[in-house]
Design an enzyme around this catalytic site. Sequence first.
Site, PDB file in Angstrom:
ATOM      1  N   GLU A 163       0.920  -1.270   0.017  1.00 41.20           N
ATOM      2  CA  GLU A 163       0.005  -0.146  -0.183  1.00 41.20           C
ATOM      3  C   GLU A 163       0.696   1.279   0.139  1.00 41.20           C
ATOM      4  OE1 GLU A 163      -2.776  -0.774   3.105  1.00 41.20           O
ATOM      5  OE2 GLU A 163      -3.412  -2.621   2.308  1.00 41.20           O
ATOM      6  N   ASN A 204       2.096  -4.631  -3.498  1.00 43.26           N
ATOM      7  CA  ASN A 204       0.996  -5.297  -3.193  1.00 43.26           C
ATOM      8  C   ASN A 204       0.025  -3.953  -2.710  1.00 43.26           C
ATOM      9  OD1 ASN A 204      -1.065  -7.442  -2.559  1.00 43.26           O
ATOM     10  ND2 ASN A 204      -0.992  -6.857  -0.448  1.00 43.26           N
ATOM     11  N   HIS A 240     -10.155  -6.182  -2.836  1.00 42.22           N
ATOM     12  CA  HIS A 240     -11.178  -5.945  -2.005  1.00 42.22           C
ATOM     13  C   HIS A 240     -12.321  -5.290  -2.482  1.00 42.22           C
ATOM     14  CE1 HIS A 240      -8.819  -7.606   1.515  1.00 42.22           C
ATOM     15  NE2 HIS A 240      -8.058  -6.569   1.303  1.00 42.22           N
ATOM     16  N   GLU A 269      -5.984 -10.853  -2.073  1.00 40.40           N
ATOM     17  CA  GLU A 269      -6.766 -10.540  -0.850  1.00 40.40           C
ATOM     18  C   GLU A 269      -8.019 -10.372  -1.148  1.00 40.40           C
ATOM     19  OE1 GLU A 269      -5.314  -7.503   1.626  1.00 40.40           O
ATOM     20  OE2 GLU A 269      -3.155  -7.812   1.245  1.00 40.40           O
ATOM     21  N   ASP A 271     -12.024 -10.212  -1.556  1.00 41.61           N
ATOM     22  CA  ASP A 271     -13.300 -10.359  -0.993  1.00 41.61           C
ATOM     23  C   ASP A 271     -14.153  -9.420  -1.658  1.00 41.61           C
ATOM     24  OD1 ASP A 271     -12.426  -8.031   0.480  1.00 41.61           O
ATOM     25  OD2 ASP A 271     -12.035  -9.202   2.301  1.00 41.61           O
TER      26      ASP A 271
END
Length: 349
Positions: A163, A204, A240, A269, A271
């Site tokens: 990030e 990432n 996400h 990651e 979702d």
Amino acid sequence: MPKNRLRLVGALTAALVAVTAPSAQGLAEHRPHKPQTLADLAQRHGRYFGSATDNPELVDEPYKKILGKEFDQITPGNGMKWYATEPEQGVFDFSQGDEIVDLARAHHQKVRGHTLVWHSQLPDWLTSREWTAPELRKVLKKHIQTEVRHYRGKVFAWDVVNEAFNEDGTYRETVFYNTLGPGYIADALRWAHEADPRVKLYLNDYNIESVGPKSDAYYKLAKQLRAQGVPLHGIGLQAHLALQYGYPTTLEDNLRRFDRLGLDTALTEVDIRMYVPADEEKLATQAQWYADLTKACLAVRRCVGITIWDYTDKYSWIPAFFDGEGAALPWDEELRPKPAYYAIRKALS
Ligand code: 9MR
């Protein structure tokens, strides 16, 4: 017997034998079916299908059973972060990460290391004082190299920097950026590479699934780093997603441009949250999105795999962070597969 009839009998016998003698393939078809897992299906495409997990959940046996069976890759959700691994300066504790690595190994699962350099979940000793550039460089190098060395041969990839950019593509003003300047990213990659020359090194981030200012910043940086010979091997797209923001329709194009730079990509990651309560329509849209992002990864050669950010709504981070949202994962809170699970299977089949 006249010649013609003889020939006919011969042909009939051959046909009968062909029908009744089970070929090797026929035998395989008649073996009782071992149900294929997401990992089995992904492996047929040369990809992995993984899940994050976290130490407190590992007392839940039914949860662990599915975790060990359905996936071939694991990411520790928290156990390898700085606050956990170096709680006091120079005092390292790898017990949480080790617990997850051991569990993964017992199930022949590979592990993504997450994460070495991040502005969040840092130990107090690091955030509660000022650092000069030489001091922080030393601290950062030692942290990275001690952790990477510890997990050498045990993780196949590292999220080295997590990030690093803002939404508009400018550098995030973290303690590392503010003290060391943008060069901290190249340094982190070099130090990690020195400590384990074989492990794949990633940057990432979230909200970089679409082509846009933030993913452009990664594209530009990646190109620069590659040109300078900095050891960068992949870009992790966290993914996400949220139903209310729409599907990132440029995902496949975006993966492809990193592929063209010679970089691996991974959905790290995943979702897909929604406002709760979930209903049939929202779950169907969610299922479609899971299928679409799976197909996008399969369509791009260097997209190496997909990791969901834990597999069940029982242990999702979403409800605690986004008020009124949840139901983001392919298994519900009772560990029952949702439409998304079947949609992923279909996309992989
Ligand atoms: O899943 C993690 C959750 O348990 C933590 O409370 C949270 C703290 O920020 O971090 C979660 O994982 C994050 C990951 O490390 C980086 N990308 C965003 C994830 C969700 O916050």
